[in-house]
Design a protein around this motif. Structure first.
Motif, short mmCIF file in Angstrom:
data_model
loop_
_atom_site.label_atom_id
_atom_site.label_comp_id
_atom_site.label_asym_id
_atom_site.label_seq_id
_atom_site.Cartn_x
_atom_site.Cartn_y
_atom_site.Cartn_z
N ALA A 1 -35.20 23.90 -46.13
CA ALA A 1 -36.48 24.45 -45.67
C ALA A 1 -37.53 23.34 -45.56
CB ALA A 1 -36.95 25.54 -46.63
N ALA A 2 -37.55 22.44 -46.53
CA ALA A 2 -38.50 21.33 -46.48
C ALA A 2 -38.20 20.41 -45.30
CB ALA A 2 -38.47 20.55 -47.79
N VAL A 3 -36.91 20.17 -45.05
CA VAL A 3 -36.53 19.34 -43.90
C VAL A 3 -37.02 19.98 -42.61
CG1 VAL A 3 -34.61 18.41 -42.56
CG2 VAL A 3 -34.54 18.30 -45.05
N ALA A 4 -36.83 21.29 -42.50
CA ALA A 4 -37.28 21.98 -41.29
C ALA A 4 -38.78 21.83 -41.09
CB ALA A 4 -36.90 23.46 -41.38
N SER A 5 -39.54 21.90 -42.17
CA SER A 5 -40.99 21.74 -42.07
C SER A 5 -41.36 20.33 -41.61
CB SER A 5 -41.64 22.03 -43.42
OG SER A 5 -41.46 23.39 -43.78
N MET A 6 -40.64 19.35 -42.12
CA MET A 6 -40.93 17.97 -41.73
C MET A 6 -40.49 17.67 -40.31
SD MET A 6 -40.40 15.74 -45.23
CE MET A 6 -39.02 16.63 -45.97
N LEU A 7 -39.38 18.29 -39.88
CA LEU A 7 -38.97 18.15 -38.48
C LEU A 7 -40.04 18.71 -37.55
CD1 LEU A 7 -35.17 19.11 -38.69
CD2 LEU A 7 -36.09 16.90 -37.97
N ALA A 8 -40.59 19.86 -37.95
CA ALA A 8 -41.64 20.48 -37.13
C ALA A 8 -42.90 19.62 -37.10
CB ALA A 8 -41.96 21.88 -37.66
N ALA A 9 -43.21 18.98 -38.21
CA ALA A 9 -44.41 18.15 -38.29
C ALA A 9 -44.25 16.83 -37.52
CB ALA A 9 -44.76 17.87 -39.74
N GLY A 10 -43.04 16.26 -37.59
CA GLY A 10 -42.77 15.02 -36.88
C GLY A 10 -43.04 13.77 -37.71
N GLU A 11 -42.44 12.65 -37.30
CA GLU A 11 -42.64 11.39 -38.00
C GLU A 11 -44.11 10.98 -37.96
OE1 GLU A 11 -40.03 8.37 -36.54
OE2 GLU A 11 -38.21 9.35 -37.31
N GLY A 12 -44.58 10.49 -39.08
CA GLY A 12 -45.96 10.04 -39.19
C GLY A 12 -46.91 11.11 -39.67
N VAL B 1 -44.29 11.87 -43.55
CA VAL B 1 -42.93 11.92 -43.02
C VAL B 1 -42.63 10.56 -42.39
CG1 VAL B 1 -41.31 13.09 -41.49
CG2 VAL B 1 -43.16 14.40 -42.58
N GLU B 2 -41.87 9.75 -43.10
CA GLU B 2 -41.65 8.38 -42.66
C GLU B 2 -40.50 8.25 -41.68
OE1 GLU B 2 -40.57 4.10 -44.80
OE2 GLU B 2 -41.77 5.59 -45.87
N LYS B 3 -39.46 9.09 -41.83
CA LYS B 3 -38.27 8.96 -40.98
C LYS B 3 -37.55 10.29 -40.89
CE LYS B 3 -34.85 6.50 -38.97
NZ LYS B 3 -34.99 5.72 -37.72
N LEU B 4 -37.04 10.58 -39.69
CA LEU B 4 -36.19 11.74 -39.47
C LEU B 4 -34.88 11.26 -38.86
CD1 LEU B 4 -38.87 14.11 -37.90
CD2 LEU B 4 -37.92 14.30 -40.21
N CYS B 5 -33.75 11.84 -39.27
CA CYS B 5 -32.46 11.45 -38.70
C CYS B 5 -31.48 12.61 -38.80
CB CYS B 5 -31.91 10.20 -39.37
SG CYS B 5 -31.33 10.44 -41.06
N ASP B 6 -30.27 12.43 -38.22
CA ASP B 6 -29.28 13.51 -38.21
C ASP B 6 -28.46 13.58 -39.49
OD1 ASP B 6 -27.56 11.35 -37.99
OD2 ASP B 6 -26.89 11.82 -35.95
N GLY C 1 -26.50 16.70 -42.81
CA GLY C 1 -27.34 17.59 -42.05
C GLY C 1 -28.67 16.92 -41.71
N PRO C 2 -29.52 17.58 -40.94
CA PRO C 2 -30.84 17.01 -40.64
C PRO C 2 -31.51 16.51 -41.91
CG PRO C 2 -30.50 19.01 -39.37
CD PRO C 2 -29.33 18.90 -40.32
N THR C 3 -32.05 15.31 -41.85
CA THR C 3 -32.53 14.61 -43.05
C THR C 3 -33.92 14.03 -42.79
OG1 THR C 3 -30.30 14.08 -43.82
CG2 THR C 3 -32.07 12.63 -44.56
N ALA C 4 -34.74 14.03 -43.84
CA ALA C 4 -36.09 13.48 -43.73
C ALA C 4 -36.36 12.53 -44.89
CB ALA C 4 -37.12 14.60 -43.71
N LEU C 5 -37.14 11.50 -44.61
CA LEU C 5 -37.61 10.58 -45.64
C LEU C 5 -39.11 10.83 -45.83
CD1 LEU C 5 -37.18 8.15 -47.54
CD2 LEU C 5 -37.71 6.66 -45.59
N LEU C 6 -39.48 11.23 -47.03
CA LEU C 6 -40.86 11.57 -47.35
C LEU C 6 -41.45 10.49 -48.27
CD1 LEU C 6 -43.18 13.69 -47.17
CD2 LEU C 6 -42.22 14.72 -49.25
N ARG C 7 -42.55 9.88 -47.86
CA ARG C 7 -43.23 8.86 -48.67
C ARG C 7 -44.39 9.51 -49.42
NH1 ARG C 7 -44.63 5.34 -44.86
NH2 ARG C 7 -46.89 5.68 -44.83
N VAL C 8 -44.30 9.47 -50.75
CA VAL C 8 -45.27 10.16 -51.61
C VAL C 8 -46.03 9.13 -52.44
CG1 VAL C 8 -45.56 11.84 -53.46
CG2 VAL C 8 -43.81 12.20 -51.72
#
Length: 506
Positions: A341-352, A381-386, A404-411
């Motif tokens: 669910a968090a990945v989906a939110s970050m995909l929708a938001a986009g990198e940056g 959201v620093e990076k999105l990949c497959d 699966g769809p993957t996101a890198l989150l910089r906190v």
């Protein structure tokens, strides 16, 4: 000659809330027929070794199924029948040899001994079929498994980097038996010990010396293979725990059975003598994280071992991640948190994009009386990949991994540091450095790497680590077995019953 080569593997954590249905196997990569051969032919997996042996014999090769899933709860009855069905059908059609890559700790709805039940069904169809079986070091060995195959062997390494080699040994043993060049016989046994997985690394004592003793026995004339299984204590079944099996060759030593029993008893005695060393002794979480801050060089590997999906955990427990943020471990990378669910939110938001998320904590864990507790974080959201990469390290070499769809989150931490969290849509234990490289991170230049892993991380990260610390968080892969409500395991058993006794021959 027609040779059946098949793979069916699942390490079942009966305390895990994650269902092992057919979709779980598809997430890892489920293949039937020729697709199975194509998927594994150029890998370092047992199935590849089996096919190479069969090709050398000029045999017709049948690959009914290649199935594996990340460890989780019991395999559903429907999935079990779907995955064992093609193997049984191929045996019914007729074959001369079966070479099987199994795990040894599969629990399914309707059977606590998934491998033993499969082997018994094969024997019912073809009572005289020569059968070779390769098992994981964490196999919970049962009588049904041993009595319904010709030769059975296990890995000697943890991380499991010798899978191909042990498959070659047991495959050749059965091929030699078919040709009249060997007469294998097995001796097996158990000790009442629930060894903890975190204490089974084969670069560590006591397993290092016990595996060395196995190799000593294999240098004896007449011994084809000697295996000690650490077992998988997170499966609450009667046969959970430490065991050994030895294959002797009666064509070399007439009284091969006695030789095998002597070697077995020696190995089991050594396991029992080392029982205290097989039990993990924990430490305070905040104290461990504070100790990590004291290291001036890295990478420092931090292990969130209680939430290791490679042993059946949910991979979304945030206890240790929260401690790393709270203690401001500057430059830490977390691999990985499962939260589609968090990945989906970050995909929708986009990198940056800057996002605020309730991260992790999606899964309740009734077996340990815990509910999911998300951690609210704000980051970029620093990076999105497959989420795909091919393993280049020494374990599962050549296999394509799908996170699966993957996101890198910089906190940003409260102390002004930065922590990068890799969030995936599918469960995957981070044993290969590809899991951080796929999001553009160089592990060699990373100060702290927090891995939801136990021992397998050493395959991809072990040579990089300047220091390693275990962090005792929460989860259904806890290394404190007193937190688990065992109902089926044989009793008395150590350490649940501290006064347990054992003697050779029991």
């Amino acid at each position: 000659m027609r040779i059946l080569c098949a793979m069916l593997k699942h390490e079942t954590n009966t305390f895990s809330p994650i269902p092992a249905d057919l979709a779980r196997f598809k997430d890892w990569g489920l293949h039937f027929g020729e697709d199975a051969a194509r998927a594994y032919r150029d890998t370092a997996m047992p199935l590849a070794a089996y096919m190479k042996l069969a090709e050398a014999e000029g045999a017709e090769i049948v690959t009914p199924v290649a199935a594996e899933a990340m460890p989780s709860g019991p395999v559903t009855a429907a999935a079990y029948e779907t995955l064992t069905g093609p193997i049984l059908a191929a045996v019914e059609e007729g074959c001369d040899i079966a070479l099987l890559d199994l795990h040894g700790a599969m629990v399914a709805e309707g059977t606590d001994d998934g491998e033993g039940t499969l082997l018994r069904r094969i024997r019912e169809i073809a009572p005289d079929l020569p059968i070779a079986v390769t098992c994981d070091l964490h196999c919970n060995l049962t009588r049904a498994m041993v009595e319904n195959c010709t030769a059975l062997i296990g890995y000697k390494t943890y991380p499991h980097t010798d899978m191909y080699e042990v498959a070659e040994i047991v495959g050749r043993t059965v091929l030699d038996a078919v040709k009249g060049l060997a007469d294998p016989v097995m001796a097996w046994g158990q000790v009442p010990l629930l060894s903890q997985t975190l204490c089974q690394g084969t670069d560590d004592e006591p397993m290092r010396s016990i595996v060395a003793r196995c190799r000593d026995w294999e240098r004896e004339a007449g011994i084809r293979a000697a295996t000690v299984f650490g077992g998988f204590a997170l499966a609450d079944i009667e046969d959970s725990g430490t065991s050994a099996v030895v294959i002797a060759d009666r064509s070399v030593v007439a009284d091969g059975q006695t030789l095998a029993e002597t070697a077995r008893d020696d190995l089991l005695t050594r396991c029992w003598a080392a029982r205290d060393a097989f039990i993990y002794k924990g430490r305070d979480l905040d104290a461990a994280v504070t100790a990590a801050k004291g290291y001036n060089d890295g990478p420092v590997i931090l292990l969130d071992h209680a939430d290791n999906c490679g042993s059946g955990a949910t991979q979304d427990v945030m206890t240790v991640v929260a401690a790393v943020l709270r203690r401001n471990l500057q430059g830490a990378v977390v691999a990985t948190v499962w939260d589609p669910a968090a990945v989906a939110s970050m995909l929708a938001a986009g990198e940056g994009a800057t996002v605020t998320l309730d991260l992790g904590g999606r899964t309740d864990m009734p077996s340990i009386g815990a509910v999911g507790r998300p951690l609210t974080v704000t980051g970029i959201v620093e990076k999105l990949c497959d989420g795909k990469f091919r393993v280049e390290g020494p374990m599962y070499t050549g296999v394509e991994i799908q996170c699966g769809p993957t996101a890198l989150l910089r906190v940003a931490t409260a102390g002004g540091g930065l922590v990068r969290i890799i969030v995936t849509s599918l469960h995957h234990e981070p044993w290969d450095a590809g899991v951080v490289r796929m999001v553009g991170i160089d592990p060699e230049k990373t100060r702290y790497i927090l891995l939801k892993s136990r021992i397998h991380y050493r395959a991809g990260f072990g040579t990089l680590a300047r220091h390693t610390l275990t962090l005792d968080g929460d989860g259904v892969t806890t290394s404190d077995n007193t937190r688990l409500a065992y109902r089926k395991v044989r009793r008395p058993i150590y350490p649940l019953d501290p006064q347990t006794e054992w003697e050779v021959g029991q």
